[in-house]
Design a protein around this motif. Structure first.
Motif, PDB file in Angstrom:
ATOM      1  N   LYS A 115      70.192  59.185   5.118  1.00  0.00           N
ATOM      2  CA  LYS A 115      70.391  60.103   6.245  1.00  0.00           C
ATOM      3  C   LYS A 115      71.625  60.979   6.010  1.00  0.00           C
ATOM      4  CE  LYS A 115      69.819  61.642  10.512  1.00  0.00           C
ATOM      5  NZ  LYS A 115      68.650  62.462  10.904  1.00  0.00           N
ATOM      6  N   PHE A 312      69.460  60.361  17.137  1.00  0.00           N
ATOM      7  CA  PHE A 312      69.597  59.456  16.009  1.00  0.00           C
ATOM      8  C   PHE A 312      70.224  58.116  16.377  1.00  0.00           C
ATOM      9  CE2 PHE A 312      72.108  57.863  12.362  1.00  0.00           C
ATOM     10  CZ  PHE A 312      71.042  57.491  11.562  1.00  0.00           C
ATOM     11  N   ALA A 357      65.501  58.241   8.215  1.00  0.00           N
ATOM     12  CA  ALA A 357      66.033  59.233   7.267  1.00  0.00           C
ATOM     13  C   ALA A 357      65.037  60.299   6.839  1.00  0.00           C
ATOM     14  CB  ALA A 357      66.570  58.509   6.022  1.00  0.00           C
TER      15      ALA A 357
END
Length: 444
Positions: A115, A312, A357
């Motif tokens: 990520k 996220f 990711a």
């Protein structure tokens, strides 16, 4: 994420001296390839000493969860200094061979690195390719059967779904089951046995298996041969079909399935719907509706990687919560040195990278991994179907199944805030982990 978060001078290098297999090593090699120009000399000795001094105090109960969440927040905040610091610490503490915390740190570290460096797609492709090359029918089948032997995680859905399908198709002589799952047909031998012992005429069964991705399709020929052999042994007229070559389930059409007017149809989805892109799920459910099935069975793991996919940190925390439960369950179900346990944990690496990711907008990444909770699936399925529930006999069969395993497993119906839900939940240590449901066409 913007790759400028890491300049060449501050991009961390990871050295896992105890990688357990080629697939994990391949994924981590990509990490080192991104940073070959970096050496330990680029970090000052003062900074290294500072990191090392912190390791003993961090290595305490549930340290992995705290460090991983902190790193996820740093990535969200684009704090490159803190990201570098936390990734270094996690790398020092993680191990795929250690305790549960070390294992979680190892697999989530890979996703966090991907990520932070925008390398998730490349890592996921590498992991998928390695899985394809190392996959074989015997190894995959043995792993599934061993998992089913020590844990009801998969068998729970099989028993509930088979019971609902048998009851819905009772008395019909031409059956067509459309199977959208990834368990190599290990669900169906017990159903064939039940059909063989029916009091009325033994029905003809057509089983159509929909395969997404090349990893499973490589072994389906042998699966079909074994299923046909077992059906002959049971004396059940049997036809086995495989639909493969699809990139995603949204490409499936009614014509591909070859449903005949005189067939009683059942659609069986064991972990199948979560592999559909979120924006395509309503369309797939409408496709099921067009088949006019007598029953649709849906089994999914109880987690929500969908509603928070654009946030996220929230998505990371839910992903970590779910896989912590899963890894702890594996830890208590297998011996510490079990290679089967290691293989099951390793399989999670692709899913974790895919969820955390990879960009969902890129449809070439393979199967979606956006799990949803039972209440969310109910909301979707009620647009086309009505809940049929499970009979007392099916619930009794599920409860009998759980008695074969270690203490800690249970089954509960929806309750409290889930009054709009239906089906059954498998619980582990009183936490819901798998949801099973049965549906019938709406009367409207």
């Amino acid at each position: 994420m913007d790759t400028t978060l890491f300049t060449p001078q501050e991009s961390p290098t990871f050295f896992h001296c105890n990688q357990q297999s080629n697939d994990h090593a391949a994924a981590m090699d990509m990490q080192s390839n991104n940073n070959q120009s970096h050496t330990s000399a680029s970090q000052s000795s003062d900074s290294t000493d500072h990191h090392l001094q912190q390791l003993p105090t961090i290595a305490s109960d549930k340290w992995a969860s705290r460090l991983l969440k902190e790193c996820a927040r740093a990535i969200s905040d684009k704090d490159s200094t803190k990201i570098h610091h936390l990734l270094w610490m996690l790398n020092e503490l993680a191990s795929p061979y250690g305790d549960c915390d070390q294992k979680l740190a190892s697999y989530f570290l890979q996703a966090l690195f991907c990520k932070a460096t925008d390398s998730g797609l490349r890592c996921h492709k590498t992991l998928s390719l390695v899985a394809e090359k190392s996959n074989s029918f015997d190894s995959a089948r043995k792993l599934i059967l061993k998992f089913q032997e020590v844990s009801p995680w998969m068998n729970f859905g099989h028993v509930a779904s088979n019971g609902a399908i048998l009851e819905a198709l009772e008395g019909d002589t031409k059956l067509h089951i459309i199977d959208i799952s990834n368990t190599l047909c290990t669900q169906w031998p017990t159903l064939l046995e039940s059909l063989a012992t029916r009091n009325d005429e033994t029905p003809h069964l057509k089983l159509t298996v929909v395969v997404i991705g090349s990893t499973v399709s490589l072994v389906m020929k042998e699966v079909g041969q074994r299923m046909e052999k077992f059906a002959r042994l049971m004396g059940v007229p049997f036809e086995f079909n495989v639909i493969s070559g699809l990139k995603h389930l949204g490409e499936l059409t009614k014509e591909m399935l070859g449903v005949q007017e005189d067939e009683a149809v059942a659609v069986n989805c064991i972990g199948g719907l979560r592999r559909v892109e979120v924006q395509e799920r309503a369309g797939v459910i409408r496709l099921f509706q067009s088949l006019k099935p007598k029953v649709v069975t849906v089994v999914e793991e109880e987690a929500d990687f969908s509603s928070s996919k654009d946030e996220f940190v929230k998505c990371f925390e839910e992903c970590l919560r779910f896989y912590t439960l899963y890894f702890e369950m594996l830890e208590e179900s297998f011996f510490p040195t079990s290679n089967d346990r290691l293989m099951l944990e390793r399989e999670c690496s692709r899913s974790i990278v895919r969820v955390l990711a990879c960009d969902d907008l890129n449809s070439d990444q393979g199967e979606c991994e956006r799990r949803e909770r039972g209440t969310q699936w109910c909301e979707r399925l009620k647009e086309a179907f009505s809940p049929s529930g499970f009979s007392d006999d099916v619930v009794d069969d599920v409860k009998a199944l759980l008695k074969r395993y270690k203490a800690g497993w249970g089954v509960v119906p929806p309750e409290g805030d889930d009054h709009e839900s239906t089906g059954l939940y498998l619980t582990w240590k009183e936490v819901r982990v798998v949801w099973a449901s049965a549906w019938k066409p709406s009367k409207a």
